[in-house]
Design a protein around this motif. Sequence first.
Motif, short mmCIF file in Angstrom:
data_model
loop_
_atom_site.label_atom_id
_atom_site.label_comp_id
_atom_site.label_asym_id
_atom_site.label_seq_id
_atom_site.Cartn_x
_atom_site.Cartn_y
_atom_site.Cartn_z
N GLY A 123 -1.77 -6.51 5.83
CA GLY A 123 -2.82 -8.11 5.22
C GLY A 123 -2.38 -8.49 4.12
O GLY A 123 -1.46 -7.83 3.62
N THR A 145 -6.12 -8.09 -6.68
CA THR A 145 -7.12 -8.65 -6.58
C THR A 145 -7.61 -9.34 -5.11
O THR A 145 -8.54 -10.20 -5.12
CB THR A 145 -7.20 -10.08 -7.62
OG1 THR A 145 -6.01 -11.25 -6.64
CG2 THR A 145 -5.90 -9.41 -8.66
N VAL A 173 -0.97 -10.51 0.62
CA VAL A 173 0.28 -11.44 0.44
C VAL A 173 1.78 -9.92 1.11
O VAL A 173 2.26 -10.67 1.06
CB VAL A 173 0.67 -10.90 -0.75
CG1 VAL A 173 0.14 -9.74 -1.83
CG2 VAL A 173 2.04 -11.84 -0.84
N ASP A 174 1.03 -8.82 1.61
CA ASP A 174 1.85 -8.26 1.88
C ASP A 174 2.13 -8.21 3.59
O ASP A 174 3.39 -8.34 4.42
CB ASP A 174 1.46 -6.83 2.42
CG ASP A 174 2.07 -5.50 2.83
OD1 ASP A 174 3.65 -5.82 2.24
OD2 ASP A 174 1.70 -4.37 2.44
N ASN A 208 1.04 -1.11 0.36
CA ASN A 208 -0.51 0.36 -0.06
C ASN A 208 0.60 0.82 0.06
O ASN A 208 2.11 0.94 0.44
CB ASN A 208 -1.10 0.18 1.03
CG ASN A 208 -0.47 0.12 2.36
OD1 ASN A 208 0.20 0.69 2.96
ND2 ASN A 208 -0.86 -1.04 3.54
N1 AR6 Z 1 1.86 -15.29 -1.46
C1 AR6 Z 1 1.17 -15.12 -2.56
N2 AR6 Z 1 -0.46 -14.85 -3.34
C2 AR6 Z 1 -0.91 -14.45 -1.80
C3 AR6 Z 1 -0.50 -14.48 -0.93
C4 AR6 Z 1 0.88 -15.30 -0.35
N3 AR6 Z 1 0.81 -15.33 0.71
N4 AR6 Z 1 -1.51 -14.23 -0.23
C5 AR6 Z 1 -2.48 -13.52 -0.40
N5 AR6 Z 1 -2.24 -13.50 -1.81
P1 AR6 Z 1 -3.93 -8.82 -1.24
P2 AR6 Z 1 -4.12 -6.44 -2.76
C6 AR6 Z 1 -3.09 -13.37 -2.89
O1 AR6 Z 1 -5.28 -8.45 -0.17
O2 AR6 Z 1 -5.42 -6.68 -3.43
C7 AR6 Z 1 -2.15 -5.65 1.30
O3 AR6 Z 1 -3.46 -5.48 3.21
C8 AR6 Z 1 -4.65 -13.47 -2.49
O4 AR6 Z 1 -5.12 -14.58 -2.06
O5 AR6 Z 1 -3.16 -8.95 -0.46
O6 AR6 Z 1 -3.13 -5.57 -3.77
C9 AR6 Z 1 -1.77 -4.15 1.55
O7 AR6 Z 1 -1.21 -3.79 2.25
C10 AR6 Z 1 -5.00 -11.98 -3.45
O8 AR6 Z 1 -4.77 -13.36 -4.92
O9 AR6 Z 1 -3.12 -7.11 -2.03
C11 AR6 Z 1 -2.95 -2.62 1.17
O10 AR6 Z 1 -3.14 -2.60 1.82
C12 AR6 Z 1 -3.63 -11.42 -4.55
O11 AR6 Z 1 -2.23 -11.71 -3.26
C13 AR6 Z 1 -3.93 -4.03 0.34
O12 AR6 Z 1 -3.96 -5.29 1.65
C14 AR6 Z 1 -3.43 -10.08 -3.71
O13 AR6 Z 1 -4.01 -9.39 -2.52
C15 AR6 Z 1 -3.13 -4.04 -1.21
O14 AR6 Z 1 -4.38 -5.10 -1.67
#
Ligand code: AR6
Length: 178
Positions: A32, A123, A34-35, A25
């Motif tokens: 939360g 996503t 993947v971050d 972000n």
């Molecule tokens: N390995 C691979 N993919 C993953 C993992 C993992 N360990 N964990 C989750 N995903 P998101 P965004 C997938 O929400 O939508 C954070 O809080 C997940 O299933 O992580 O870009 C940041 O700090 C999904 O398909 O990222 C930002 O505030 C994908 O990773 C916000 O979330 C992205 O989901 C960013 O949102």
Amino acid sequence: MKPQIDVVLGDITTQHVDVIVNAANPSLMGGGGVDGAIHRAAGPQLLEACKIVRQQQGELAPGHAVITIAGDLPAKAVIHAVGPIWEGGEHHEARSLEDAYLNCLRLAAANGYKTIAFPAISTGVYGFPKAAAAAIAVATVSDYLTRKPLPERVYFVCYDEENARLYQRLLTQRGQEL
Ligand code: AR6
């Protein structure tokens, strides 16, 4: 040469590649999804590195990316990219997502890295429709790889089967070797 693109169903933090991409972000201070997983696996050094970047550059706008060390991760570096928050599709979300992928590829190339793993940026919490996001990711990366020598190999690391199926189908349509 055909672009080398693979789909992996799994956790990006365990990937043995040169660079993994974080769906960060603008604050770069973790979160939360993947971050959170990347910061947990990398350890506190990653947050320290992010704080320095933040001090130097301020917040990161959607579509932009920065590179840091990878701490305890098996990767050599982490590229933190900020994807767009989905607001219905009329707020340049597609362009911003394309920019995020392109800036990651450019940063990896500028640092001489050959292999890079992407999560499905935007996503999760950011709500970008998965099929549309996968289409942008595949088109952007495929087109880039046909034009540039680095990185040589890209992995789309999907955490869920729906994304994995979407990516596989798109790559098959493009005639890639999976
Ligand atoms: N390995 C691979 N993919 C993953 C993992 C993992 N360990 N964990 C989750 N995903 P998101 P965004 C997938 O929400 O939508 C954070 O809080 C997940 O299933 O992580 O870009 C940041 O700090 C999904 O398909 O990222 C930002 O505030 C994908 O990773 C916000 O979330 C992205 O989901 C960013 O949102």
